[in-house]
Design a protein around this motif. Structure first.
Motif, mmCIF file in Angstrom:
data_model
loop_
_atom_site.group_PDB
_atom_site.id
_atom_site.type_symbol
_atom_site.label_atom_id
_atom_site.label_comp_id
_atom_site.label_asym_id
_atom_site.label_seq_id
_atom_site.Cartn_x
_atom_site.Cartn_y
_atom_site.Cartn_z
ATOM 1 N N VAL A 163 -7.210 -5.445 0.198
ATOM 2 C CA VAL A 163 -7.811 -5.694 1.522
ATOM 3 C C VAL A 163 -9.320 -5.519 1.482
ATOM 4 C CG1 VAL A 163 -5.921 -5.327 3.125
ATOM 5 C CG2 VAL A 163 -7.109 -3.354 2.183
ATOM 6 N N PHE A 173 -7.030 15.636 2.129
ATOM 7 C CA PHE A 173 -5.630 15.707 1.736
ATOM 8 C C PHE A 173 -4.798 16.628 2.605
ATOM 9 C CE2 PHE A 173 -6.550 12.872 -1.473
ATOM 10 C CZ PHE A 173 -7.531 13.315 -2.345
ATOM 11 N N MET A 207 5.025 15.105 5.812
ATOM 12 C CA MET A 207 5.081 14.266 4.610
ATOM 13 C C MET A 207 3.761 13.652 4.180
ATOM 14 S SD MET A 207 8.537 12.644 3.896
ATOM 15 C CE MET A 207 7.889 13.045 2.336
ATOM 16 N N HIS A 208 2.815 13.495 5.105
ATOM 17 C CA HIS A 208 1.649 12.688 4.773
ATOM 18 C C HIS A 208 0.325 13.363 5.039
ATOM 19 C CE1 HIS A 208 4.329 9.391 4.082
ATOM 20 N NE2 HIS A 208 4.837 9.507 5.287
ATOM 21 N N GLU A 253 -10.214 6.015 -6.947
ATOM 22 C CA GLU A 253 -10.983 7.266 -7.023
ATOM 23 C C GLU A 253 -10.344 8.371 -6.190
ATOM 24 O OE1 GLU A 253 -15.184 6.704 -6.299
ATOM 25 O OE2 GLU A 253 -15.139 4.924 -7.600
ATOM 26 N N VAL A 254 -9.824 7.986 -5.040
ATOM 27 C CA VAL A 254 -9.144 8.966 -4.185
ATOM 28 C C VAL A 254 -7.944 9.546 -4.918
ATOM 29 C CG1 VAL A 254 -7.903 9.291 -2.008
ATOM 30 C CG2 VAL A 254 -9.892 7.804 -2.098
ATOM 31 N N GLU A 269 -11.170 9.797 4.024
ATOM 32 C CA GLU A 269 -10.728 9.110 2.809
ATOM 33 C C GLU A 269 -10.139 10.067 1.773
ATOM 34 O OE1 GLU A 269 -13.623 7.631 0.125
ATOM 35 O OE2 GLU A 269 -12.752 5.610 0.133
ATOM 36 N N ARG A 270 -10.726 11.260 1.649
ATOM 37 C CA ARG A 270 -10.232 12.212 0.649
ATOM 38 C C ARG A 270 -9.774 13.522 1.266
ATOM 39 N NH1 ARG A 270 -13.866 10.648 -4.496
ATOM 40 N NH2 ARG A 270 -14.270 8.531 -3.736
ATOM 41 N N GLU A 274 -8.935 11.945 -7.615
ATOM 42 C CA GLU A 274 -9.299 13.251 -7.064
ATOM 43 C C GLU A 274 -8.048 14.002 -6.609
ATOM 44 O OE1 GLU A 274 -12.727 13.241 -4.460
ATOM 45 O OE2 GLU A 274 -11.886 14.933 -3.338
ATOM 46 N N TYR A 275 -7.082 13.271 -6.119
ATOM 47 C CA TYR A 275 -5.828 13.863 -5.634
ATOM 48 C C TYR A 275 -5.045 14.512 -6.759
ATOM 49 C CZ TYR A 275 -1.287 14.106 -3.239
ATOM 50 O OH TYR A 275 -0.101 14.533 -2.693
ATOM 51 N N THR A 280 0.838 -1.196 0.000
ATOM 52 C CA THR A 280 0.000 0.000 0.000
ATOM 53 C C THR A 280 0.876 1.249 0.000
ATOM 54 O OG1 THR A 280 -1.609 -1.257 1.304
ATOM 55 C CG2 THR A 280 -2.076 1.049 1.009
ATOM 56 N N GLY A 281 1.876 1.215 -0.847
ATOM 57 C CA GLY A 281 2.706 2.391 -1.073
ATOM 58 C C GLY A 281 3.710 2.721 0.005
ATOM 59 N N PHE A 288 1.375 11.113 -3.188
ATOM 60 C CA PHE A 288 0.358 10.669 -2.246
ATOM 61 C C PHE A 288 0.963 9.806 -1.145
ATOM 62 C CE2 PHE A 288 -3.865 9.966 -0.843
ATOM 63 C CZ PHE A 288 -4.020 8.637 -0.514
ATOM 64 N N ILE A 289 1.866 8.930 -1.533
ATOM 65 C CA ILE A 289 2.431 8.019 -0.539
ATOM 66 C C ILE A 289 3.645 8.608 0.172
ATOM 67 C CG2 ILE A 289 1.606 5.962 -1.747
ATOM 68 C CD1 ILE A 289 4.401 5.550 -2.874
ATOM 69 N N GLY A 290 4.010 9.818 -0.179
ATOM 70 C CA GLY A 290 5.143 10.444 0.483
ATOM 71 C C GLY A 290 6.488 9.995 -0.055
ATOM 72 N N LEU A 332 -3.555 3.687 4.472
ATOM 73 C CA LEU A 332 -2.541 2.807 5.068
ATOM 74 C C LEU A 332 -3.084 2.096 6.310
ATOM 75 C CD1 LEU A 332 0.389 2.143 4.318
ATOM 76 C CD2 LEU A 332 1.137 3.871 5.972
ATOM 77 N N HIS A 339 -8.090 2.289 -4.142
ATOM 78 C CA HIS A 339 -7.988 3.715 -3.805
ATOM 79 C C HIS A 339 -7.979 4.592 -5.046
ATOM 80 C CE1 HIS A 339 -7.200 2.343 0.216
ATOM 81 N NE2 HIS A 339 -6.183 1.622 -0.203
ATOM 82 N N HIS A 358 -5.979 1.040 6.719
ATOM 83 C CA HIS A 358 -6.845 -0.058 6.288
ATOM 84 C C HIS A 358 -6.059 -1.198 5.666
ATOM 85 C CE1 HIS A 358 -10.870 1.381 7.213
ATOM 86 N NE2 HIS A 358 -10.411 2.594 6.970
ATOM 87 N N SER A 359 -4.749 -1.042 5.584
ATOM 88 C CA SER A 359 -3.913 -2.130 5.065
ATOM 89 C C SER A 359 -3.327 -2.865 6.264
ATOM 90 C CB SER A 359 -2.790 -1.554 4.205
ATOM 91 O OG SER A 359 -1.771 -1.026 5.038
ATOM 92 N N PHE A 387 -3.858 9.580 2.977
ATOM 93 C CA PHE A 387 -2.899 8.485 2.839
ATOM 94 C C PHE A 387 -2.888 7.629 4.095
ATOM 95 C CE2 PHE A 387 0.526 5.887 1.747
ATOM 96 C CZ PHE A 387 1.510 5.924 2.714
#
Lengths: 444, 365
Positions: free
Chosen positions: A145, B272, B286-287, A79-80, B269-270, A83-84, A46-47, A91-93, B295, A77, B297-298, B291
């Motif tokens: 997941v 940012f 950073m995050h 759609e997110v 979820e969205r 939108e991003y 997951t990134g 997104f994942i840094g 994460l 993810h 949910h993983s 995100f």
């Protein structure tokens, strides 16, 4: 895309007995990044590198320039990310990293009910279900997941548009590889479908502004059928792909051995005059890596150190193929001591990977490490070995503390990346045979 | 510095606490603790590292966040890996490789709260180990012995722990027993020059009993009362060391000025934005919440570590801001601001908080 394949350049320093040493240049959105081959990609879930934050990841020496993302963990993810807008890297840094998006996670467990293979030993890589009916395959599914994500070519490309990776594995049909002694018919289908997917994806890429800067990696299928494998290689090579992914060679060590001959033939079939970059999925063990490099593979996934971490183990094999004589004696004695305790068929069950422990690692849960104040591996420059002891890691494992995974992951990645560095050094100095012998001696 | 022995030696015992500022309205104080592993500005937040680790963050990460003291649990460490091993590893500092200060508790609190079959007598607390079923006695002497082996900078006396909701003669019994146990701890303490023994103020919620207790601690602690507040309680008496037991209690929880964010919830979820746009921690740099939501949910544990880093940074920063407000003589305003941000309207502030603050001269309205 001709422009694309012209931009990325493969510059070979040497080719020794089929092993290719060199650099891939002009990578990334700005076209100025480089990658060494033979090399590996940073494994992520997951990134994110497993267990690691930006800080702890950067404590590791030798982290590869390119990270592997898995569509199975990111598709849900989509759609997110759309939108991003700014791409998955940001997104994942990991805005600085090169990114390769594979279809599947090489480690994920089989989803119940969708497994089509008949091997019981195959365990850990099945995430593909190709949508029938016979008249035209519509979709490929991945499992995250949140459950199953079904992708048609257009959905697949829409997801890639949202991700904007540097490279991505084309949508492909790998199911032939899961079946025992795949029928010729099934193997043929996997090749035909994958080529159809490839042509459709390339067409959609042409129409996408955003995806101009991304490179499609063509997937070579064909199961265990030589004819089909060669056809897949030839046909895929006719398309403007940036590189080739060898699918279907994953499995337990026995299956790889029987497929090595197939592998040689496949890479031999690829044209010499293009950037003939070869990736392989599902192969990550040190001994298997060397076998594949000798047969023309350039890039590997780095999930093996993760699997080792999940079973509470630390990589301890030596890749020092030209040590000084005194050190050799010491190290050999040490390694032999460790190996003596490792039973060949020792099974350590973890939630993630029903994999057997290998002779490349030591099991920190063993009682003998309780009062061992040495580092995991003497001479290792990683954060864990520089700061902590086997006794401490043992304690963390016994008490189920999260830090165990963090420290072991840091060590295991660094050790593994160090191994790849030694491969390149050995190739440079013509000493691969020594390295191979050293690894062979340590394989169980 | 704590020291066993006669009143004469107590007088000359060096003080480890330097007072820097005091609020004229409440009793809030800013100071500096001089401990063997370096100075610590107070009031201070101490992360809880139960089993020789601060959840999933490394000693280096903790140091980078500015943490200079954290807490280890004697009960857990006394069982696994045990004081003998830790002593061989050069104490808890050596075992964890933590260069700054450590405070260990006596083991008593956990025992009473975690172990269902524990029995308190004048001797100590008798209990059964959850790992090997052996019966053990945790006496004041044994508690100090373990803590001596751990080598923490601050060690706690074993006290007769009684829930603050209990009333009646048991409370008074516990209070007087704790004083007797303190004396036994002092007598058993083998490293008074390296480790500072702290007393615990007992007496439940009865102010008179607490006053008696304080007097009863005829030892060095007369000069400054120690208060360790657990959970959401803030007590502004003397030097405040706040144990934070919230960490990890709710999976996926991130602290913000208005309370906390349950990042696993769909609303993030969205989103940012970072957890807290004012926060300088690595996670917020950073995050995004989005995100972290994905994460969480993983099954990648990195999600938890990102939150731990933020939550510790947040708490450390908050205490730092509290301290600055005391030094700059604007503590009551700071409290009003803080409560206002968290609860919005002063009338929405919980009664216990309003009353506690009123008792030290701080009104919220």
């Amino acid at each position: 895309d001709l422009e694309q394949s012209l931009r990325m350049k493969l510059s070979l320093t040497a080719v020794v007995n089929g092993c290719r040493l060199g650099k891939i240049k002009n990578l990334g959105k700005t076209g100025d990044r480089t990658m060494d081959i033979p090399g590996c990609l940073l494994y992520t879930k997951t990134g994110s590198a497993p267990h690691l934050t930006h800080h702890t990841l950067h404590n590791i020496h030798g982290v590869p320039a390119m990270a592997q993302l898995t569509l199975s963990s990111l598709a849900e993810h989509h759609e997110v990310l759309a939108e991003y807008k700014e791409g998955v890297g940001k997104f994942i840094g990991m805005p600085e990293s090169l990114l390769y998006c594979s279809l599947h996670d090489p480690v994920s467990p089989c989803p119940a009910g969708y497994v089509t293979n008949k091997y019981s030993g195959m365990g850990w890589f099945i995430g593909v279900r190709v949508g029938l009916p016979e008249d035209g395959v519509k979709s490929v599914s991945v499992w995250g997941v949140g459950g199953r994500v079904e992708m048609t070519v257009s959905k697949f490309m829409a997801i890639q548009q949202a991700l904007q990776p540097d490279w991505f594995q084309c949508l492909s049909d790998g199911e032939a590889s899961c079946a025992e002694a795949s029928s010729i018919k099934r193997a043929r289908k996997s090749v035909d479908r994958s080529l159809l997917f490839l042509d459709n994806c390339l067409r959609l890429q042409e129409e996408s502004e955003v995806l101009q800067r991304s490179t499609i990696i063509g997937v070579i299928e064909g199961g265990d059928v030589m004819e089909e494998r060669l056809r897949s290689a030839r046909e895929t090579a006719k398309r403007p792909v940036g590189g080739f992914l060898l699918d279907g060679f994953q499995g337990n060590p026995v299956t790889l051995e029987t497929r090595l001959h197939l592998l040689s033939s496949v890479t031999a079939e690829l044209p010499e005059d293009k950037p003939r970059l070869v990736l392989i999925c599902g192969v990550s063990r040190p001994d298997e890596v060397l076998e594949c490099i000798e047969r023309g593979v350039d890039l590997f996934e780095s999930f093996f150190p993760y699997q080792v971490t999940e079973r509470g183990c630390a990589l301890a094999f030596s890749f020092d193929y030209q040590p000084n004589p005194e050190e050799t004696l010491l190290q050999q004695n040490g390694t032999q001591e460790e190996i003596k305790y490792v039973h060949q068929t020792k099974k350590i069950k973890t939630t993630h990977c029903n994999q057997e422990m290998t002779s490349f690692e030591i099991n920190l849960k063993e009682k003998k490490y309780q009062e061992d104040f040495e580092p995991l591996v003497r001479g290792c420059s990683c954060y864990c070995c520089q700061n902590h002891t086997r006794a401490y890691i043992h304690h963390l494992l016994v008490t189920n503390e999260l830090l165990a995974g963090v420290l072991l992951m840091m060590h295991n990645f660094e050790h593994y990346f160090g191994f790849f560095h030694s491969i390149r050094e050995a190739l440079k100095s013509g000493r691969l045979a020594q390295l191979k012998e050293l690894i062979r001696r340590q394989a169980s | 510095m704590a020291a066993a022995g006669s009143p004469a030696s107590l007088e000359s015992a060096p003080r480890i606490m330097r007072l820097v500022a005091e609020c004229s309205r409440s009793r809030a104080r800013a100071g500096e603790l001089r401990l063997p592993h370096g100075p610590v500005a107070t009031p201070v937040f101490m992360p809880v590292g139960t089993q020789a680790t601060m959840k999933g963050i490394t000693a280096e990460q903790l140091d980078a966040l500015g943490c200079r003291i954290c807490l280890g649990n004697t009960y857990h460490l006394g069982l696994r890996p045990g004081p003998e091993l830790i002593q061989k590893a050069h104490g808890l500092h050596g075992f964890m490789n933590w260069p700054h200060n450590l405070l260990t508790d006596s083991g008593g609190f956990q025992m009473v709260s975690l172990v269902s079959l524990s029995e308190v007598t004048e001797e100590g607390v008798r209990f059964r180990s959850p790992y090997d079923g052996d019966e053990t006695l945790l006496s004041p002497e044994r508690s100090v012995e373990i803590q001596n082996a751990l080598g923490s900078d601050i060690i706690m006396q074993l006290d007769d722990v009684v829930s603050s909701t209990v009333t009646g003669p048991r409370v008074e019994e516990a209070m007087y027993r704790s004083i007797r146990w303190l004396d036994r701890c002092i007598a058993a303490h083998r490293q008074p020059d390296k480790q500072n023994l702290f007393a615990i103020i007992q007496g439940g919620l009865d102010a008179d009993l607490r006053a008696t207790c304080l007097e009863g601690r005829a030892t060095p602690h007369r000069d400054w009362g120690l208060c360790i507040a657990k959970g959401p309680t803030w007590a502004w008496h003397g030097m405040v060391l706040r144990q934070w037991l919230l960490m990890g209690k709710r999976f996926g929880s991130a602290l913000v000025p208005t309370g906390n964010l349950q990042l696993k919830k769909k609303q993030y979820e969205r989103d940012f934005r970072p957890i807290d746009p004012e926060c300088a921690c690595p996670t917020c740099q950073m995050h995004s919440r989005a995100f972290l939501h994905a994460l969480l949910h993983s099954d990648n544990t990195a999600a938890l570590h990102h939150l731990t880093v933020h939550n510790i940074a947040y708490q450390l920063q908050l205490m730092s801001a509290v301290r600055a407000s005391i030094v700059e003589k604007r503590f009551p305003d700071f409290v009003r601001n803080f409560m206002g941000t968290m609860y919005g309207d002063p009338t929405l502030c919980p009664a216990w908080a309003t009353e506690a603050l009123a008792s030290v001269g701080i009104t919220l309205a």
